[in-house]
Design an enzyme around this catalytic site. Structure first.
Site, PDB file in Angstrom:
ATOM      1  N   GLU A 165     -12.225   0.143   1.150  1.00  0.00           N
ATOM      2  CA  GLU A 165     -11.460  -0.961   0.584  1.00  0.00           C
ATOM      3  C   GLU A 165      -9.967  -0.640   0.706  1.00  0.00           C
ATOM      4  O   GLU A 165      -9.569   0.521   0.676  1.00  0.00           O
ATOM      5  CB  GLU A 165     -11.864  -1.111  -0.884  1.00  0.00           C
ATOM      6  CG  GLU A 165     -11.494  -2.442  -1.444  1.00  0.00           C
ATOM      7  CD  GLU A 165     -12.044  -2.659  -2.848  1.00  0.00           C
ATOM      8  OE1 GLU A 165     -13.041  -2.017  -3.228  1.00  0.00           O
ATOM      9  OE2 GLU A 165     -11.450  -3.482  -3.554  1.00  0.00           O
TER      10      GLU A 165
ATOM     11  N   ASP B 102     -11.340   2.082  -4.438  1.00  0.00           N
ATOM     12  CA  ASP B 102     -12.123   3.111  -3.752  1.00  0.00           C
ATOM     13  C   ASP B 102     -11.156   4.042  -3.024  1.00  0.00           C
ATOM     14  O   ASP B 102     -10.161   3.580  -2.484  1.00  0.00           O
ATOM     15  CB  ASP B 102     -13.029   2.463  -2.690  1.00  0.00           C
ATOM     16  CG  ASP B 102     -13.981   1.446  -3.292  1.00  0.00           C
ATOM     17  OD1 ASP B 102     -14.135   1.425  -4.528  1.00  0.00           O
ATOM     18  OD2 ASP B 102     -14.560   0.662  -2.512  1.00  0.00           O
TER      19      ASP B 102
ATOM     20  N   SER C   2      -8.722   5.370  17.252  1.00  0.00           N
ATOM     21  CA  SER C   2      -7.744   5.856  18.215  1.00  0.00           C
ATOM     22  C   SER C   2      -6.599   6.596  17.529  1.00  0.00           C
ATOM     23  O   SER C   2      -5.787   7.229  18.169  1.00  0.00           O
ATOM     24  CB  SER C   2      -7.198   4.697  19.033  1.00  0.00           C
ATOM     25  OG  SER C   2      -6.631   3.756  18.159  1.00  0.00           O
TER      26      SER C   2
ATOM     27  N   VAL D 158     -11.810  26.998   2.721  1.00  0.00           N
ATOM     28  CA  VAL D 158     -12.471  26.038   1.835  1.00  0.00           C
ATOM     29  C   VAL D 158     -11.742  24.696   1.837  1.00  0.00           C
ATOM     30  O   VAL D 158     -10.548  24.623   2.133  1.00  0.00           O
ATOM     31  CB  VAL D 158     -12.540  26.559   0.384  1.00  0.00           C
ATOM     32  CG1 VAL D 158     -13.448  27.775   0.282  1.00  0.00           C
ATOM     33  CG2 VAL D 158     -11.150  26.874  -0.140  1.00  0.00           C
TER      34      VAL D 158
ATOM     35  N   ASN E 233     -15.459   1.994  -7.058  1.00  0.00           N
ATOM     36  CA  ASN E 233     -15.597   1.244  -8.303  1.00  0.00           C
ATOM     37  C   ASN E 233     -16.703   0.213  -8.170  1.00  0.00           C
ATOM     38  O   ASN E 233     -17.508   0.276  -7.238  1.00  0.00           O
ATOM     39  CB  ASN E 233     -14.257   0.634  -8.711  1.00  0.00           C
ATOM     40  CG  ASN E 233     -13.928  -0.574  -7.872  1.00  0.00           C
ATOM     41  OD1 ASN E 233     -14.547  -0.797  -6.831  1.00  0.00           O
ATOM     42  ND2 ASN E 233     -12.967  -1.355  -8.306  1.00  0.00           N
TER      43      ASN E 233
ATOM     44  N   ASP F 160       9.451  23.594   4.407  1.00  0.00           N
ATOM     45  CA  ASP F 160       8.982  23.959   5.744  1.00  0.00           C
ATOM     46  C   ASP F 160      10.165  23.821   6.711  1.00  0.00           C
ATOM     47  O   ASP F 160      11.046  22.992   6.489  1.00  0.00           O
ATOM     48  CB  ASP F 160       7.863  22.996   6.166  1.00  0.00           C
ATOM     49  CG  ASP F 160       6.755  22.920   5.121  1.00  0.00           C
ATOM     50  OD1 ASP F 160       6.688  23.841   4.288  1.00  0.00           O
ATOM     51  OD2 ASP F 160       5.991  21.939   5.131  1.00  0.00           O
TER      52      ASP F 160
ATOM     53  N   ASP G 236       5.305  26.091   3.780  1.00  0.00           N
ATOM     54  CA  ASP G 236       5.021  26.726   2.491  1.00  0.00           C
ATOM     55  C   ASP G 236       3.743  26.150   1.907  1.00  0.00           C
ATOM     56  O   ASP G 236       2.993  25.464   2.594  1.00  0.00           O
ATOM     57  CB  ASP G 236       6.231  26.602   1.557  1.00  0.00           C
ATOM     58  CG  ASP G 236       6.510  25.151   1.182  1.00  0.00           C
ATOM     59  OD1 ASP G 236       5.686  24.275   1.547  1.00  0.00           O
ATOM     60  OD2 ASP G 236       7.537  24.890   0.542  1.00  0.00           O
TER      61      ASP G 236
ATOM     62  N   SER H 136       3.337  23.854  -0.352  1.00  0.00           N
ATOM     63  CA  SER H 136       3.303  22.472  -0.827  1.00  0.00           C
ATOM     64  C   SER H 136       3.201  21.515   0.346  1.00  0.00           C
ATOM     65  O   SER H 136       2.959  21.915   1.475  1.00  0.00           O
ATOM     66  CB  SER H 136       4.553  22.193  -1.662  1.00  0.00           C
ATOM     67  OG  SER H 136       5.683  22.332  -0.837  1.00  0.00           O
TER      68      SER H 136
ATOM     69  N   HIS I   1       9.623  -5.051  -2.112  1.00  0.00           N
ATOM     70  CA  HIS I   1      10.866  -4.272  -2.207  1.00  0.00           C
ATOM     71  C   HIS I   1      12.052  -5.133  -2.634  1.00  0.00           C
ATOM     72  O   HIS I   1      13.076  -4.609  -3.037  1.00  0.00           O
ATOM     73  CB  HIS I   1      11.133  -3.484  -0.913  1.00  0.00           C
ATOM     74  CG  HIS I   1      11.773  -4.256   0.183  1.00  0.00           C
ATOM     75  ND1 HIS I   1      11.076  -4.735   1.270  1.00  0.00           N
ATOM     76  CD2 HIS I   1      13.057  -4.636   0.379  1.00  0.00           C
ATOM     77  CE1 HIS I   1      11.911  -5.363   2.074  1.00  0.00           C
ATOM     78  NE2 HIS I   1      13.116  -5.318   1.567  1.00  0.00           N
TER      79      HIS I   1
ATOM     80  N   ASP J 102       3.918  -3.954   0.805  1.00  0.00           N
ATOM     81  CA  ASP J 102       5.203  -4.564   0.464  1.00  0.00           C
ATOM     82  C   ASP J 102       5.055  -6.081   0.328  1.00  0.00           C
ATOM     83  O   ASP J 102       5.423  -6.843   1.217  1.00  0.00           O
ATOM     84  CB  ASP J 102       6.222  -4.205   1.559  1.00  0.00           C
ATOM     85  CG  ASP J 102       7.645  -4.572   1.169  1.00  0.00           C
ATOM     86  OD1 ASP J 102       7.858  -4.913  -0.007  1.00  0.00           O
ATOM     87  OD2 ASP J 102       8.523  -4.503   2.044  1.00  0.00           O
TER      88      ASP J 102
ATOM     89  N   GLY K 205      18.412  -8.680   4.639  1.00  0.00           N
ATOM     90  CA  GLY K 205      18.566 -10.026   4.114  1.00  0.00           C
ATOM     91  C   GLY K 205      17.466 -10.963   4.585  1.00  0.00           C
ATOM     92  O   GLY K 205      17.264 -12.025   4.024  1.00  0.00           O
TER      93      GLY K 205
ATOM     94  N   SER L 270      14.385  -9.863   4.643  1.00  0.00           N
ATOM     95  CA  SER L 270      13.222  -9.370   3.913  1.00  0.00           C
ATOM     96  C   SER L 270      12.591 -10.429   3.045  1.00  0.00           C
ATOM     97  O   SER L 270      13.294 -11.224   2.419  1.00  0.00           O
ATOM     98  CB  SER L 270      13.623  -8.225   2.997  1.00  0.00           C
ATOM     99  OG  SER L 270      13.779  -7.090   3.746  1.00  0.00           O
ATOM    100  N   GLY L 271      11.272 -10.382   2.971  1.00  0.00           N
ATOM    101  CA  GLY L 271      10.549 -11.310   2.126  1.00  0.00           C
ATOM    102  C   GLY L 271      10.252 -12.612   2.846  1.00  0.00           C
ATOM    103  O   GLY L 271       9.366 -13.365   2.460  1.00  0.00           O
TER     104      GLY L 271
HETATM  105  N1  ARG Z   1      14.458  -4.327   4.367  1.00  0.00           N
HETATM  106  C1  ARG Z   1      15.278  -5.344   4.948  1.00  0.00           C
HETATM  107  C2  ARG Z   1      15.752  -6.316   3.895  1.00  0.00           C
HETATM  108  O1  ARG Z   1      15.779  -5.946   2.752  1.00  0.00           O
HETATM  109  C3  ARG Z   1      14.623  -6.004   6.086  1.00  0.00           C
HETATM  110  C4  ARG Z   1      14.606  -5.118   7.222  1.00  0.00           C
HETATM  111  C5  ARG Z   1      13.920  -5.649   8.396  1.00  0.00           C
HETATM  112  N2  ARG Z   1      14.419  -4.859   9.421  1.00  0.00           N
HETATM  113  C6  ARG Z   1      14.057  -4.942  10.688  1.00  0.00           C
HETATM  114  N3  ARG Z   1      14.653  -4.164  11.541  1.00  0.00           N
HETATM  115  N4  ARG Z   1      13.107  -5.767  11.066  1.00  0.00           N
HETATM  116  O2  ARG Z   1      16.220  -7.381   4.169  1.00  0.00           O
END
Ligand code: ARG
Length: 766
Positions: free
Chosen positions: A189, A195, A221, A232, A240, A317, A351, A353, A570, A623, A715, A717-718
């Site tokens: 999942e 899971d 792949s 070990v 779940n 490292d 190391d 970690s 984000h 994201d 800008g 983003s989203g």
């Molecule tokens: N993280 C960016 C934002 O907050 C978008 C980045 C997308 N970048 C890209 N090279 N496609 O707007």
């Protein structure tokens, strides 16, 4: 064997006689006189059942795991084998002692159900630790010891793994070996809180020995491989109540790690142990390179990913080129180190970690007098392929490959001798650095500027002839004809009523205002982002501009219903100054075309924001976030939802998709005023993972133009990555991240929408 000092004496040797009796003469000699240690690292699972006195019906089971140190006892090899009589005997003593200790405490005795010794190990442990296991581990326990070559999830491949299960595999190899675990099938999942499989560099499930927690799908792949630091390893599978995923199959092999050595000749290569999978902890390798006398050595790292220590100073490292430099962290592809000598010593150290994927390295000789045979030598001593000279990209890193250039027709010749893509001419950004690319850009009055910056007479606009080479003088003309109206019917008739689209009434004689009243359709039947162009009005009616109240555009989003928007997780993470996670922070502009005309758009406030709970701010995994509007929006010609792909949809590599947004039109640049659009192509995930240094998960999709120049950017983003399918537009991805913007071989990374179809349904009902 060394002795351990330390003061914890958890199991007092009250039973000394019995213990000594078991130490048969001749058994692997050992016994260090007074002191001790013989520590085992035992593993005890105490099962405590908490009865809730006030709510009799509610019982819960808890499993605790921890280690105890046994003093005054010599360690014999048979303790490593759980089937040996010695193991059973000592385990029984430990369990009996624990039981009696619990029975002495009235508070604890009623909760104590039993305990089990999982393993004995010879190790020096100073502190006793007892930790509660992750709550997701509190379910039925089945433990299997497997010396077999293959382990699979129960039922694999005939049926899916069972719900509500906890299975573990304790793997033990011969002393002096390491174990290599390679999953050839891994399909669980997607949500790791449901899971998951965990792999430990130990026989016991203790967090400090956790190598990795995995869920979701890994393609054969790009198989998952782990190497232990000793003989070990522990693998656990926890599921779940819901399920129905095929599970996994993994091969366990014993390996003896040989790394380092002597290298000679005029060129060669080497890599960190197990590259490109994770290198083992606690490892040191040394390579001694010696090339013929009179030549010098040049070392190049095509890939380099080595964990830094907590201080970021290569304290964890590292790779050391003795006498020259020490490298750690992520290094740019093809980082180079040269020595003016025919000998070079390279040391790799990890190391105890966290581990990473390591490095690959190649060395070659160079003539002290001619350091870059057949290549162009940058001022910084790098050698680059001559074909990369004057291509508009800084390949040297110090731009010396872009000086004194003669540019070809697809490039702008800047006066200062550099070349830049023609695309960037007259885009309002000084790309040449001396403004050459922004000179002579305007058109005279009475002239129309085409999208490719050509000038044609204003009269020629919308005259049904393509006068601009790119035809942009005829773009969007239908809406010009219906200028003061809100909608143009399929038969060309203009409607003046507000929002005639999909309002349940036939306003057009041909019914075109009421047809296709669901997702993914544009109202106008006719018809930056980096390297893009202005979108037409209504071309992306699902595109939303998210503003922090009374300030500016921050992120994009997409409309998926009258009430819900999809954006990137984000975008909604708090920072010290702004509470981005709070609905009250935001205002959403729907039906917006240019940021200068906010008043023409529909402004909505938010009721709630639901970020994905497994969003990882380091890896940008998962994201995605949902936003609920405080009141439903009325769809119109410029405000419409986009269709959601089904969970099983796949968008094949090579498919063209559109991206849109008001983000930066170049890396480090400022946002666009008018909505920009660009076409990019889906890129194969394996290729992309390779290009992005193994950072791509199955929750991500890559798209871009590998030669560079076209991409989403800050800008965007989203916002949506829209794909046309069956005459409708689907939300294939959400703009998530990238390495810079529009760089060569660095695609844009998008949230892979089909993976979240069920989650969206669950949270929104859409
Ligand atoms: N993280 C960016 C934002 O907050 C978008 C980045 C997308 N970048 C890209 N090279 N496609 O707007």
């Amino acid at each position: 064997r060394p002795t351990c000092d330390g003061t914890v004496t958890f199991l007092p040797a009250s039973d000394n006689k019995k213990l000594e009796k078991k130490r048969g003469p001749g058994k692997v000699g050992i016994i260090v006189a007074l002191v001790i240690f013989a520590a085992i690292l035992a593993l005890i699972i105490g099962l405590l059942v908490w009865h809730f006195h006030f709510r009799k019906d509610l019982k819960s089971q808890r499993i605790y795991t921890g280690s105890l140190r046994i003093t005054n006892q010599a360690f014999v090899d048979a303790y490593e084998n759980p089937d040996s009589a010695e193991f059973k005997d000592l385990a029984n003593q430990v369990m009996a002692q624990l039981k009696s200790m619990y029975s002495e405490s009235p508070q604890l005795s009623k909760y104590y159900v039993g305990s089990k010794v999982q393993a004995f190990r010879y190790v020096c442990i100073v502190n006793l630790s007892l930790t509660a296991l992750d709550t997701r581990l509190f379910s039925k326990t089945r433990s299997e010891y497997s010396a077999e070559e293959i382990i699979t999830s129960p039922g694999f491949p005939d049926k899916p793994y069972a719900p509500n299960s906890f299975v573990q595999w304790q793997l033990r190899g011969d002393p002096g070996h390491m174990l290599k675990l390679s999953f050839d099938t891994f399909n669980l999942e997607e949500d790791c809180s449901n899971d998951f499989v965990r792999v430990y560099d130990s026989l016991v499930a203790m967090d400090k020995h956790l190598m990795e927690e995995e869920c979701g799908f890994y393609s054969p792949s790009n198989p998952l491989t782990f190497i232990s630091s000793r003989n070990v390893m522990l693998v656990t599978l926890v599921t779940n109540e819901e399920g129905n995923f095929p599970g996994f199959r993994a091969r366990v092999t014993q390996i003896k790690l040989a790394c380092g050595g002597k290298l000679s000749g005029t060129s060669g290569s080497f890599k960190s142990p197990n590259f490109p999978s994770y290198y083992p902890p606690n490892t040191t390798c040394q390579w001694d390179i010696e090339v013929p006398d009179g030549k010098y050595v040049k070392l190049r790292f095509p890939k380099f990913m080595v964990s830094t220590g907590s201080l970021n100073h290569c304290s964890g490292d590292y790779v050391q080129i003795v006498g020259k430099s020490t490298l750690c962290g992520q290094q740019l592809a093809n980082t180079m180190v040269t020595v003016n000598s025919n000998k070079m010593t390279v040391v790799f150290k990890s190391d105890s970690s966290q581990v990473d994927r390591g490095f690959s390295a190649t060395y070659e000789i160079f003539e002290p007098t001619d350091p870059c045979p057949d290549k162009f030598q940058c001022d910084n001593k790098r050698c680059v392929n001559p074909s990369l000279r004057c291509d508009g990209w800084n390949d040297c890193g110090d731009s010396t490959d872009e000086r004194s250039c003669k540019c070809d027709a697809s490039m702008i010749q800047c006066r200062n001798g550099i070349c830049k893509p023609m695309l960037w001419r007259c885009d309002g950004v000084n790309d040449c650095g001396d403004d050459t690319d922004e000179l002579n850009c305007g058109c005279k009055t009475g002239e129309f500027k085409c999208n490719d910056n050509q000038c044609v007479s204003e009269m020629k606009k919308c005259d049904r002839n393509r006068d601009c080479k790119d035809g942009s003088d005829e773009d969007g003309c239908s809406r010009e004809i219906c200028k003061d109206s809100t909608f143009m019917c399929g038969n060309g008739k203009c409607i003046t009523k507000p929002n005639p689209m999909c309002d349940g009434q036939d306003d057009c004689d041909d019914g075109s205002d009421e047809s296709n009243c669901n997702c993914g359709k544009r109202a106008y039947t006719k018809s930056r982002i980096v390297g893009g162009q202005e979108a037409d009005v209504g071309e992306f009616p699902w595109q939303v501009s998210l503003h922090v109240k009374n300030t500016a555009h921050v992120c994009g989003a997409s409309i998926i219903s009258e009430r819900w928007l999809v954006t990137a997780a984000h975008c909604v993470q708090d920072d010290p100054k702004i509470k981005y996670s709070q609905p009250g922070t935001w205002e959403a502009y729907l039906g917006l075309h240019t940021q200068k005309e906010k008043q023409k758009a529909t402004k909505k406030l938010l009721k709630q924001i639901i970020p994905h709970k497994n969003y990882n701010s380091h890896t940008y995994d998962n994201d995605i976030a949902l936003m609920e509007l405080d009141s439903p929006v009325t769809f119109s010609a410029t405000i419409r939802p986009i269709c959601l792909p089904t969970a099983t949809d796949v968008f094949p590599a090579g498919e063209t998709v559109s991206i849109s947004g008001w983000g930066a039109t170049r890396e480090g640049g400022s946002g666009a005023t008018v909505l920009q659009k660009a076409n990019v192509r889906i890129i194969n995930s394996t290729v992309c993972d390779e290009l992005m240094n193994g950072q791509i998960t199955s929750r991500m999709t890559c798209a871009g133009v590998l030669s560079g120049g076209v991409d989403a950017c800050q800008g965007d983003s989203g916002g949506p990555m829209s794909i046309l399918s069956n005459e409708r537009m689907y939300l294939a991805g959400v703009v998530s991240w990238g390495d810079g913007c529009a760089r060569r071989d660095k695609p844009g990374i998008y949230t892979n929408m089909p993976k979240f179809r069920a989650w969206i349904k669950e949270k929104t009902g859409v």
